[in-house]
Design a protein around this motif. Structure first.
Motif, PDB file in Angstrom:
ATOM      1  N   ARG A 321       0.604  -1.039   0.645  1.00  0.00           N
ATOM      2  CA  ARG A 321      -0.023   0.273   0.016  1.00  0.00           C
ATOM      3  C   ARG A 321       0.823   1.126   0.182  1.00  0.00           C
ATOM      4  N   ALA A 322       2.128   1.150   0.739  1.00  0.00           N
ATOM      5  CA  ALA A 322       3.177   2.487   0.987  1.00  0.00           C
ATOM      6  C   ALA A 322       3.680   2.560  -0.330  1.00  0.00           C
ATOM      7  N   GLU A 323       3.341   1.184  -1.535  1.00  0.00           N
ATOM      8  CA  GLU A 323       4.442   1.518  -2.433  1.00  0.00           C
ATOM      9  C   GLU A 323       3.062   2.045  -3.410  1.00  0.00           C
ATOM     10  N   ALA A 324       1.904   1.790  -3.632  1.00  0.00           N
ATOM     11  CA  ALA A 324       0.723   2.491  -4.173  1.00  0.00           C
ATOM     12  C   ALA A 324       0.680   3.931  -3.600  1.00  0.00           C
ATOM     13  N   ILE A 325       0.711   4.692  -2.585  1.00  0.00           N
ATOM     14  CA  ILE A 325       0.467   5.199  -2.329  1.00  0.00           C
ATOM     15  C   ILE A 325       1.653   6.545  -3.112  1.00  0.00           C
ATOM     16  N   GLY A 326       2.891   6.109  -2.898  1.00  0.00           N
ATOM     17  CA  GLY A 326       4.135   6.851  -3.324  1.00  0.00           C
ATOM     18  C   GLY A 326       5.093   7.108  -2.063  1.00  0.00           C
ATOM     19  N   THR A 327       4.622   7.057  -0.802  1.00  0.00           N
ATOM     20  CA  THR A 327       5.233   7.011   0.341  1.00  0.00           C
ATOM     21  C   THR A 327       6.117   6.033   0.623  1.00  0.00           C
ATOM     22  N   TYR A 328       6.559   4.965   0.343  1.00  0.00           N
ATOM     23  CA  TYR A 328       7.833   4.096   0.566  1.00  0.00           C
ATOM     24  C   TYR A 328       9.175   4.201   0.394  1.00  0.00           C
ATOM     25  N   GLU A 329       9.660   4.729  -0.268  1.00  0.00           N
ATOM     26  CA  GLU A 329      10.681   5.066  -1.121  1.00  0.00           C
ATOM     27  C   GLU A 329      10.740   5.919   0.198  1.00  0.00           C
ATOM     28  N   ILE A 330       9.912   6.795   1.016  1.00  0.00           N
ATOM     29  CA  ILE A 330      10.961   8.526   1.243  1.00  0.00           C
ATOM     30  C   ILE A 330      10.361   7.699   2.819  1.00  0.00           C
ATOM     31  N   SER A 331       9.585   6.548   3.183  1.00  0.00           N
ATOM     32  CA  SER A 331       9.905   6.191   4.592  1.00  0.00           C
ATOM     33  C   SER A 331      11.409   5.133   4.786  1.00  0.00           C
TER      34      SER A 331
END
Ligand code: ATP
Ligand code: MG
Length: 403
Positions: A321-331
């Motif tokens: 889900r984090a990848e889909a919403i675009g936050t994974y890389e930042i996290s």
């Protein structure tokens, strides 16, 4: 053309919902050449003055909470030649397909052709234009929709699912505990998707650590925009208080003490904001602080509901889900925040309430909470749905904005 689920949206509710959804779409598309956003027969129609904006706007609109589906539609008059041409164009843009059908609907119109007539008429035009494709009434690869509304005809074939949910602002306000980790941005997104205005609160290790995590939180907010617009990030410099706790309390209970203070401060900010719940990214058993005993030991300091939308999710699902919403890389960028500061070697995993209460009384927690609420800083962002509380607006100069 934006489709939304009408289930449960009756009477007054529905007009309210549509208005908020239209506002969210307008705000999300502010960078594009929107010429008009209107309601037509159970859909929302968004029109652009520059054709080249449409495909980028299409992708943004899909991510706006409340949007169940988006279709790329052509608007024509009621001349059969005109909507026939639009149908050919729409079908040629629908991707790879072998079979198709036409599905016509009329709404609120005096147009003499019936839906069946229209199906046949447009079907013939398409069969001629695509001689090697087959008409299939049941489960075709593509459906060409023809919608006649008053004097206009809308024709669409390309259609993609949206994120669903409810438009932001239709479900009240919540405070979300936002770290720069993987979980809490997803938890925040989930509440926003259910229509809540999310007001994130981040506890920074400053001045005992650098302020990197604060910038990552800002990046997370930027990644959710423009589909989800967070209006304000509260930052609580927590490092010195953590140090005080770590000196006063048994090391195995430190984390629980930090978290009790965090919850208490979040509840105070929720009161100031008029938010009615706190949201966290906790997932049962994921780390030491997320056992049932520890969740209970922390939860008891607040009176408002605490929502944990990820409590039953696996890490892999959360990551997807984090990848889909675009936050994974930042996290994934590591930054010290209050979670990494003064961590004990062996944190308690099954805290006993008596021991927790004894530790809680080893420092002046009331004064600490008061001090942290006073020390809170905030950063504002562009948002159509967030309304700042008056109480803090008066103190704006004193408190904000940093950076
Ligand atoms: P996350 O990936 O969201 O950081 P986590 O797996 O690191 O979660 P914890 O450190 O136990 O788990 O944090 C649980 C929850 O507490 C987080 O999901 C978040 O809601 C909140 N939280 C943790 N650290 C902070 C912080 N520095 N500021 C605000 N909230 C925090
Ligand atoms: Mg974390």
């Amino acid at each position: 053309m934006v489709h939304y689920h009408e289930v449960g949206l009756k009477g007054k509710n529905r007009a309210h919902f549509e208005r908020i959804l239209m506002d969210s779409i307008k705000a999300a598309c502010a960078a594009f050449s929107i010429s008009c956003v209107t309601r037509i027969s159970g859909h929302i129609l968004v029109t652009f003055s520059r054709a080249e904006d449409v495909s980028s706007a299409f992708e943004v609109i899909r991510k706006v909470p409340g949007v169940a589906r988006v279709s790329l539609a052509y608007h024509t008059n009621r001349e059969p030649d005109e909507y026939g041409r639009a149908a050919i164009r729409a079908l040629s843009e629908a991707g790879v397909f072998e079979t198709f059908k036409v599905s016509a609907k009329r709404s609120n119109t005096d147009y003499p052709l019936t839906s069946m007539d229209l199906n046949r008429q447009v079907g013939e035009v398409l069969c001629e234009a695509f001689p090697d494709k087959k008409v299939k009434m049941r489960d075709p690869d593509v459906t060409v929709n023809v919608l006649v509304v008053q004097g206009s005809v809308y024709v669409y074939a390309r259609s993609e699912r949206g994120v669903g949910g409810l438009p932001v602002g239709s479900a009240g306000k919540v405070v979300t505990l936002l770290s720069s980790g993987i979980d809490s941005p997803v938890a925040t997104w989930m509440l926003a998707r259910r229509g809540a205005v999310c007001v994130p609160v981040h506890f920074s290790g400053r001045p005992q650590t650098a302020d990197t995590s604060e910038y990552l939180c800002q990046d997370i907010i930027a990644a959710l925009a423009p589909a989800i617009q967070i209006g304000r990030l509260y930052v609580v410099p927590f490092g010195d208080c953590q140090r005080e706790i770590s000196l006063a309390c048994p090391s195995d209970l430190r984390v629980i003490m930090y978290r009790r203070v965090m919850y208490a401060v979040a509840e105070r900010i929720a009161k100031i904001e008029g938010a009615k719940a706190i949201v966290t990214g906790e997932s049962l058993g994921q780390v030491a602080s997320q056992t049932l005993e520890n969740i209970m030991a922390v939860n008891e300091v607040v009176d408002i509901p605490v929502f944990r939308p990820l409590i039953g999710s696996d890490k892999q699902e959360i990551i997807a889900r984090a990848e889909a919403i675009g936050t994974y890389e930042i996290s994934c960028e590591t930054a010290p925040d209050c979670c990494t500061l003064f961590m004990p070697r062996k944190p308690e995993t099954h805290a006993k309430l008596d021991a927790v209460h004894a530790a809680w009384d080893l420092f002046d927690h009331e004064a600490m909470i008061e001090h942290l609420v006073d020390a809170v800083e905030y950063i504002d962002f562009e948002s159509g749905s967030y309304k700042p509380p008056r109480m803090l607006r008066e103190r704006h100069d004193e408190l904000a904005p940093r950076g």
